[in-house]
Scaffold this motif. Structure first.
Motif: not given
Length: 260
Positions: A190, A204, A207, A209
């Motif tokens: 990740i 990622y 996204m 996050y």
């Protein structure tokens, strides 16, 4: 003349007397087991006028005492009065007057009120017992329902939260440290570490996050330096939750059923 003393039983709804005791008081010479069936021929009915009552009595036979089961009957006062009249004797008349007095006292206002109070108290006790039973059942049912309710959802907990979260705060949700969680996310592909900063892989990165914050700190010479720090959004927090859940790692709130 001796005073009439025949025991009256008030345990039932109506007063009753022993058939054998009345037989003895009336001084009937015919044995009870023969006398009583003859008296029933006058139209007395079991269940209405009398009930069978078996008693164990001790009788003397010579030099020893023997316990025997004797058939007896519980007679209503009305039946007892009629049996007294059937005998057509002075003792029969006196016994009937004795029962009339028993009836008069039984039907007096004070006696009726006393019985009503006893019945009311009995009903009250039944209600109390029933209420206690219902309370116990309701408490038990409430416990069952409580056990059937779903535990607190981590989703609800996160959705009610606002703002950005440092990795250390998220790690505490699982009883872990920031070092452990950063390492675990790295092992899952990740994030990676650049210098002292953890960055998301490109897959990622867009996204939503995480969000970056820039802090200005002074070095040892007093010169300002910009420091980049990443915090996780609530969306990112739920992303971590799903990842950990796939590996069987649940937050404390879902393991213990209460927030920590």
């Amino acid at each position: 003349m001796n005073e009439i003393m025949i025991t009256v039983n008030f345990d039932d709804e109506k007063p009753t007397v022993s058939g054998r005791e009345l037989h003895e008081a009336l001084m009937v010479t015919t044995p009870y087991h023969k006398w009583f069936p003859r008296m029933c021929e006058y139209g007395f009915t079991e269940g209405r006028d009398f009930n069978l009552d078996k008693n164990v009595r001790v009788q003397n036979e010579g030099c020893r005492s023997v316990a025997r089961e004797l058939i007896d009957h519980r007679l209503t006062i009305n039946m007892a009065k009629e049996l007294c009249m059937i005998q057509r004797t002075e003792i029969g008349k006196r016994c009937r007057e004795y029962f009339l007095e028993i009836e008069r006292k039984w039907n007096s206002p004070d006696a009726i009120l006393a019985r009503a109070l006893l019945i009311a108290n009995h009903q009250l006790q039944l209600v109390k017992c029933e209420n206690t039973k219902l309370l116990e059942e309701n408490t038990e049912q409430a416990e069952k329902i409580k056990g059937m309710l779903p535990k607190a959802s981590y989703y609800d907990y996160v959705l009610n939260a606002e703002g950005l979260m440092p990795i250390s705060t998220i790690a505490k949700d699982y009883g872990k440290s920031a070092i452990w969680l950063n390492k675990w996310l790295h092992e899952q592909g990740i994030q990676y570490k650049q210098g002292r900063v953890w960055l998301l892989y490109q897959k990622y990165a867009d996204m939503g996050y995480v969000k970056s914050k820039t802090f200005t700190v002074s070095d040892e010479n007093g010169n300002p330096n910009a420091k980049l720090h990443f915090c996780w959004t609530q969306k990112g927090r739920l992303f971590i939750y799903e990842l950990l859940k796939e590996h069987g790692i649940l937050p404390l709130i879902e393991r213990n059923g209460s927030e920590t």
